[in-house]
Design an enzyme around this catalytic site. Structure first.
Site, PDB file in Angstrom:
ATOM      1  N   LYS A 123      66.955  37.119  -6.743  1.00  0.00           N
ATOM      2  CA  LYS A 123      67.201  36.887  -8.054  1.00  0.00           C
ATOM      3  C   LYS A 123      68.793  36.526  -8.207  1.00  0.00           C
ATOM      4  CE  LYS A 123      65.126  36.984 -12.100  1.00  0.00           C
ATOM      5  NZ  LYS A 123      63.783  36.580 -12.400  1.00  0.00           N
TER       6      LYS A 123
HETATM    7  P1  NAD Z   1      64.318  31.913 -22.641  1.00  0.00           P
HETATM    8  O1  NAD Z   1      66.100  32.175 -22.306  1.00  0.00           O
HETATM    9  O2  NAD Z   1      63.985  30.980 -22.664  1.00  0.00           O
HETATM   10  O3  NAD Z   1      63.920  32.855 -23.940  1.00  0.00           O
HETATM   11  C1  NAD Z   1      64.250  34.250 -24.256  1.00  0.00           C
HETATM   12  C2  NAD Z   1      63.749  34.478 -25.455  1.00  0.00           C
HETATM   13  O4  NAD Z   1      63.810  35.945 -25.923  1.00  0.00           O
HETATM   14  C3  NAD Z   1      64.460  33.707 -26.683  1.00  0.00           C
HETATM   15  O5  NAD Z   1      63.477  33.488 -27.715  1.00  0.00           O
HETATM   16  C4  NAD Z   1      65.479  34.859 -27.156  1.00  0.00           C
HETATM   17  O6  NAD Z   1      65.826  34.433 -28.381  1.00  0.00           O
HETATM   18  C5  NAD Z   1      64.940  36.043 -27.179  1.00  0.00           C
HETATM   19  N1  NAD Z   1      65.413  37.095 -27.005  1.00  0.00           N
HETATM   20  C6  NAD Z   1      66.343  37.647 -26.172  1.00  0.00           C
HETATM   21  N2  NAD Z   1      66.935  38.725 -26.112  1.00  0.00           N
HETATM   22  C7  NAD Z   1      65.962  39.263 -27.064  1.00  0.00           C
HETATM   23  C8  NAD Z   1      66.018  40.687 -27.675  1.00  0.00           C
HETATM   24  N3  NAD Z   1      67.061  41.672 -27.322  1.00  0.00           N
HETATM   25  N4  NAD Z   1      65.094  40.867 -28.701  1.00  0.00           N
HETATM   26  C9  NAD Z   1      64.455  39.927 -29.110  1.00  0.00           C
HETATM   27  N5  NAD Z   1      64.235  38.446 -28.530  1.00  0.00           N
HETATM   28  C10 NAD Z   1      65.087  38.242 -27.613  1.00  0.00           C
HETATM   29  O7  NAD Z   1      63.837  32.922 -21.148  1.00  0.00           O
HETATM   30  P2  NAD Z   1      62.368  32.864 -20.809  1.00  0.00           P
HETATM   31  O8  NAD Z   1      62.516  31.998 -19.534  1.00  0.00           O
HETATM   32  O9  NAD Z   1      61.345  32.893 -21.732  1.00  0.00           O
HETATM   33  O10 NAD Z   1      62.256  34.311 -20.064  1.00  0.00           O
HETATM   34  C11 NAD Z   1      61.858  35.669 -20.888  1.00  0.00           C
HETATM   35  C12 NAD Z   1      61.379  36.586 -19.920  1.00  0.00           C
HETATM   36  O11 NAD Z   1      60.451  36.263 -18.942  1.00  0.00           O
HETATM   37  C13 NAD Z   1      62.565  37.211 -19.145  1.00  0.00           C
HETATM   38  O12 NAD Z   1      62.457  38.621 -18.694  1.00  0.00           O
HETATM   39  C14 NAD Z   1      62.304  36.441 -18.099  1.00  0.00           C
HETATM   40  O13 NAD Z   1      62.976  37.122 -16.755  1.00  0.00           O
HETATM   41  C15 NAD Z   1      60.769  36.309 -17.930  1.00  0.00           C
HETATM   42  N6  NAD Z   1      60.295  35.540 -17.094  1.00  0.00           N
HETATM   43  C16 NAD Z   1      60.541  34.333 -17.055  1.00  0.00           C
HETATM   44  C17 NAD Z   1      59.663  33.297 -16.432  1.00  0.00           C
HETATM   45  C18 NAD Z   1      59.904  31.692 -16.372  1.00  0.00           C
HETATM   46  O14 NAD Z   1      59.287  30.813 -16.154  1.00  0.00           O
HETATM   47  N7  NAD Z   1      60.921  31.456 -17.542  1.00  0.00           N
HETATM   48  C19 NAD Z   1      58.935  33.630 -15.404  1.00  0.00           C
HETATM   49  C20 NAD Z   1      58.979  34.997 -15.086  1.00  0.00           C
HETATM   50  C21 NAD Z   1      59.311  35.913 -15.964  1.00  0.00           C
END
Ligand code: NAD
Length: 433
Positions: A123
């Site tokens: 990571k």
């Molecule tokens: P992103 O940056 O595209 O979106 C994050 C979203 O969460 C946004 O809508 C933001 O406004 C919201 N957010 C952030 N902090 C917040 C809070 N404290 N309370 C409520 N909403 C909040 O990120 P993403 O890629 O969608 O990732 C989201 C989660 O999923 C993370 O934990 C990431 O590690 C995990 N994840 C992502 C992927 C991927 O393919 N993008 C894969 C596996 C896991």
């Protein structure tokens, strides 16, 4: 005491206990210890398995648009190469810490092993506030971060991908920077790239699609119908918005959605197409006319069938777990639930689909992207989605059956399955000392 044996239960906590509960690394380590003990792995191997291979800290000088020079801290933690090259996202954010990156790197090792793809875990992160950076500044941070970790990444070593606040454009800059240094184009050095630069069809939707696939499997177990299943999603970024769109199209009833600024709730169902249009125009969920305003904390506690935290870590803790009303928890985000909360949810018979299974659709299609880049031949979207479904459904069944066989909850089952696979690879390779 619940299934993780981590204690908890919502009593008064000291500041140190509370900090420990919220630490992503501690959460991973607590679950690892329970699972490794059940597997009766010897102590030395346990220590080796939970310790990262390498932790890289870099300091990135970047000229701001104003002409000022700022220095940003960046990390890349490589947890394991036992089953293949490291794989894991890069996140940008003002509160990114080494502890969080260390915990998430280990989670990537377990995630890749749960879905049985040939990668270890890593990571990365940069401490910066993307909301206050121009595109030019973001590009300069990305390129210098990539240059600083260049000796440690690459298709055979460690393959970064997008995560919170990083996207296809940032992956394109990483790929270009790497390629400029090695003097030829190496598309397989990162995944989650734009389609025109070696990206895979279906990658953008993959994590959200995986979330829906595991929810579908849970529905089959409970004999529920999609159109009678009420869903709440916290987070409307890549994972949350894609899960919302796909699940809405498939017939689920989405009744609550939030982002970092707050959310909306409508017990009759939210018009997701209209909401996507609203968010495109306004950059936030709030202000959407098709529902009542609700806070980010309250949305988690509303009555629903499936709750999907898809935003950030440690949002379901010993403080609010007893008020979660969902029957099924699908962890779209990484580490959204703390170990003390696990125990509370277990005692209340919530069916938890843990992050290392529920959000593994992203890394699975990243694996497909890496394969396609290396063979230079690109698959049709239908093939990507079909192969993704095959892997996720098999992993869901592996985890649930493993849990039933060993009398543990799904999270510990997923950890046990993963640790067992990694330990087996290590045993075959031997430890080079
Ligand atoms: P992103 O940056 O595209 O979106 C994050 C979203 O969460 C946004 O809508 C933001 O406004 C919201 N957010 C952030 N902090 C917040 C809070 N404290 N309370 C409520 N909403 C909040 O990120 P993403 O890629 O969608 O990732 C989201 C989660 O999923 C993370 O934990 C990431 O590690 C995990 N994840 C992502 C992927 C991927 O393919 N993008 C894969 C596996 C896991």
């Amino acid at each position: 005491m619940g299934a993780t044996g981590a204690g908890g239960g919502g009593g008064t906590m000291s500041v140190a206990e509370s900090q420990k509960e919220l630490s992503v690394y501690e959460s991973m380590a607590t679950r690892f210890d329970v699972a490794a003990k059940k597997l009766e792995i010897d102590e030395g191997l346990q220590t080796y398995l939970r310790t990262p291979n390498r932790e890289i800290i870099v300091h990135i000088p970047v000229a701001r648009d104003s002409g000022r020079l700022d220095v940003f801290d960046g990390f890349r933690v490589q947890h394991s190469i036992a089953r293949g090259p490291c794989k894991g996202g890069v996140r940008y954010g003002p509160r990114v810490t080494l502890d969080e990156i260390r915990g998430l790197a280990a989670e990537m090792t377990w995630k890749c092993a749960v879905v049985n793809i040939p990668f270890g875990g890593a990571k990365g992160g940069v401490v910066c506030d993307p909301e206050h950076l121009s595109q030019g500044e973001l590009e300069r941070i990305t390129r210098r971060y990539t240059a600083e970790i260049l000796d440690y990444i690459g298709p055979e070593r460690d393959v970064p991908a997008p995560d919170m606040n990083t996207n296809e454009q940032i992956m394109a800059w990483m790929m270009d920077t790497y390629s400029m240094h090695v003097r030829h184009t190496v598309t397989a050095c990162v995944t989650g790239k734009p389609l025109d630069l070696g990206g895979s069809r279906g990658r953008r939707e993959a994590t959200g699609r995986g979330v829906m696939l595991v929810a579908d499997e849970a529905l089959k177990r409970f004999g529920w119908q999609r159109n009678h299943t009420r869903v709440i999603i916290q987070g409307f970024g890549n994972v949350g918005s894609q899960a919302a769109r796909l699940m809405n199209d498939a017939g689920y009833k989405i009744i609550g959605i939030s982002d970092i600024n707050g959310g909306i709730f409508n017990s009759n169902g939210i018009d997701i197409t209209a909401l996507l249009g609203h968010v495109k125009a306004n950059k936030m969920v709030q202000g959407f006319a098709g529902g009542e305003t609700i806070s980010n904390e309250d949305i988690l506690e509303q009555d629903c069938d499936v709750l999907i935290p898809a935003a950030t870590e440690s949002v379901i803790t010993s403080r609010n777990a007893a008020r979660i009303k969902a029957r099924v928890l699908v962890e779209g985000a990484n580490s959204p639930t703390t170990p003390p909360a696990d125990d509370i949810l277990f005692d209340r018979s919530v069916f938890v689909i843990p992050d290392i299974l529920a959000n593994a659709g992203g890394v699975t299609v990243s694996y497909f992207e890496w394969v396609q880049d290396r063979e230079g031949y690109f698959w049709l979207e239908g093939m990507v989605n079909e192969r993704l479904k095959h892997i996720i459904v098999a992993a869901f069944n592996d985890v649930v059956h493993y849990g039933e066989k060993h009398g543990v909850n799904n999270r510990i089952a997923a950890y046990m399955l993963a640790i067992d696979r990694v330990a087996f690879s290590l045993k075959l390779r031997g430890i080079y000392a």
